[in-house]
Design a protein around this motif. Structure first.
Motif, mmCIF file in Angstrom:
data_model
loop_
_atom_site.group_PDB
_atom_site.id
_atom_site.type_symbol
_atom_site.label_atom_id
_atom_site.label_comp_id
_atom_site.label_asym_id
_atom_site.label_seq_id
_atom_site.Cartn_x
_atom_site.Cartn_y
_atom_site.Cartn_z
ATOM 1 N N GLN A 1 14.216 -1.989 -6.337
ATOM 2 C CA GLN A 1 13.830 -0.620 -6.015
ATOM 3 C C GLN A 1 12.961 0.033 -7.080
ATOM 4 N N GLY A 2 12.565 -0.739 -8.097
ATOM 5 C CA GLY A 2 11.718 -0.184 -9.149
ATOM 6 C C GLY A 2 10.263 -0.073 -8.715
ATOM 7 N N PRO A 3 9.393 0.403 -9.626
ATOM 8 C CA PRO A 3 7.958 0.458 -9.310
ATOM 9 C C PRO A 3 7.407 -0.965 -9.150
ATOM 10 N N GLY B 1 0.796 -1.210 0.000
ATOM 11 C CA GLY B 1 0.000 0.000 0.000
ATOM 12 C C GLY B 1 0.834 1.268 0.000
ATOM 13 N N GLY B 2 2.147 1.135 0.028
ATOM 14 C CA GLY B 2 3.022 2.293 -0.109
ATOM 15 C C GLY B 2 3.619 2.807 1.190
ATOM 16 N N LEU B 3 3.300 2.161 2.302
ATOM 17 C CA LEU B 3 3.836 2.627 3.588
ATOM 18 C C LEU B 3 5.222 2.032 3.863
#
Lengths: 240, 240
Positions: free
Chosen positions: A100-102, A66-68
């Motif tokens: 470390q990519g998207p 979720g991006g945290l």
């Protein structure tokens, strides 16, 4: 995955402290989180109970997805009988991409002082030579394999470090392990027992292989059985 | 005895940092002292070379006997292939009294993050289950005992952590250890090699048991041989 080391905030390395400071979500076993409460202010904290390792790993991966920036904390070191392997297993099971990519997971392990090093420090220097670490928990490992490891390690004259000697509902493995060691080592062999190293309720005891079965132990106790050259000098256990 | 952990000052625990701050004399192997130079300002520093462990212990006891709060520092943890057992052995040989009274030595061991935990963190989670640590240095241990330990530990399906795989003038033990492990484990077994963990010149490699002999190793390399369930996922070595 961050190792908290033994005890409170003073047990963390500078590197672990920094990594924890960067996390916005923190997932861990309740007892360990309580040890470092002052370092968790302003973070989303997800505490859970013992034996919920897989739930914690899933929760952490979901939070991270979720991006945290998410920390999974372990007491001691995350790599030794702790969360790091559980998280990597789940990553592999889900087929997640590391990097470390998207859409990639930038996963790092920050080591901590393991329980075995903290216990050894309190005992003296019992791990001064080759040693083997064995968990007595047969929850996920058949006892036959654990017994075989203990026997071969005792034959090999390793110092033995026993994790998880006893828990509620698992009460005979500790005595059995001592018996296995006792077939290969003399009754006077020093045995160190450390409970709650560098935490409230710390207890440090040194006894012998023939007396050790009488000692109180639990999940929070580490048991160190000396090799053939270990000795006790003025209350310290030493392996040359 | 203070463990500096891996790498620079950020590898120390808060407890180790505090203990080091209180010391007025610091004794250690030159390379480790250099790693924490910023923490040594204003202290008497006694640096010495490799293999001078006994000299360092004697020097530290002499300094402490003279009334100086003295620290003996080790890279990693002082209890694992490091100074703590050497100091305690010398204390016992000299018959010194331990404790806090007059003419007593108030000796404490402050643990650090051991090299094996730092190396494991960089590899992934290779120490996720029972493991054995074996030093390949036959300077003070007969090779027959080392070989026997390796063989029994491999039979017992321990993850193997090899310290001191090679040094100047000691060049065949590493290949021999791999051969012993290879008699008990398949050629595709993952092997992790970590040199200078979290220090300048760090190198992290993952290979297989059949390929590992070709890898460059030295005294600063830790070798981790997986157990029968270890696997590699996207560049990380994991033992469930």
């Amino acid at each position: 995955m961050i190792g908290l080391g033994p005890g409170g905030p003073e047990g963390l390395s500078g590197q672990a402290r920094e990594a924890l400071a960067r996390a916005e979500a923190v997932v861990g076993y309740r007892t360990y989180l309580d040890q470092v409460r002052p370092l968790l202010a302003g973070k989303k904290v997800y505490a859970s109970g013992m034996t919920r390792e897989l739930d914690r790993a899933a929760q952490a991966l979901d939070l991270a997805a979720g991006g945290l920036p998410t920390a999974v904390v372990s007491g001691g070191d995350p790599g030794i009988y702790a969360m790091a392997s559980v998280v990597f297993e789940l990553i592999a099971a889900r087929g997640l991409a590391l990097g470390q990519g998207p859409d990639m997971f930038d996963v790092r392990v920050i080591p901590g002082i393991p329980a075995l090093a903290a216990a050894a420090a309190l005992l003296g220097a019992p791990l001064g030579h080759d040693f083997a670490a064995v968990s007595l928990s047969d929850r996920l490992t058949p006892w036959e394999l654990i017994a075989r490891r203990l026997d071969l390690a005792a034959q090999a004259d390793f110092v033995l470090v026993l994790y998880n000697p006893k828990s509620r509902g698992r009460d005979w493995q500790y005595a059995e392990a001592l018996k296995l060691a006792g077939r290969r080592r003399p009754p006077g062999t020093p045995v160190g027992l450390v409970s709650r190293a560098m935490r409230e309720g710390q207890a440090v005891r040194i006894t012998t292989l023939s007396q050790a079965a009488a000692a109180e132990v639990d999940m929070q106790t580490l048991v160190v059985i000396g090799n053939s050259r270990s000795f006790v000098y003025q209350g310290r256990m030493v392996t040359p």
